[in-house]
Design a protein around this motif. Sequence first.
Motif: not given
Length: 157
Positions: A112-121
């Motif tokens: 299971r991979t959760y991808i984070g640190h999304h670009d706020p824009n």
Amino acid sequence: TSIRAIEVFRPGPCFAYKVTHKDKVFIFCTDHELRRGSDPESPLQIASLEAEKRLRSLSMDADLMYRDGQFLEIEYDGHQGVGSVFGLPRLDWGHSCIEDVMEMAEHCNIKRTYIGHHDPNRDWSERNWIDEVLRRKSKQTGLFFELARAETIINLD
């Protein structure tokens, strides 16, 4: 429970963590850049590749990973903007491409991979599109990919 830390690549110091409890493994890695520089002899490029190698070794067959994937490759390279038509290269910002995170998870057989640190824009329509790409990748590989969401609780038991 054991916790192991390794240094990853970022302009400032940053660590990834492997948390092992009984037979379950969780990898937490934010602010790591798999650098896409043009000079393979650059000390920064070499340091990034060495950090990626350490991270992959740490992550083999993990049950769960949270990893920074702030940009799409086309955005990282500066050919397209995030929330804007104007591209801006993001080399040495300290964040990875979503495509690189998926490739690493496949290579390491991470369940299971959760991808984070999304670009706020990034706007919601783009997030929805990425969600769909990740759903398709999950079906294709038999592994699980998803954009990380606030307040998510995951039980590994």
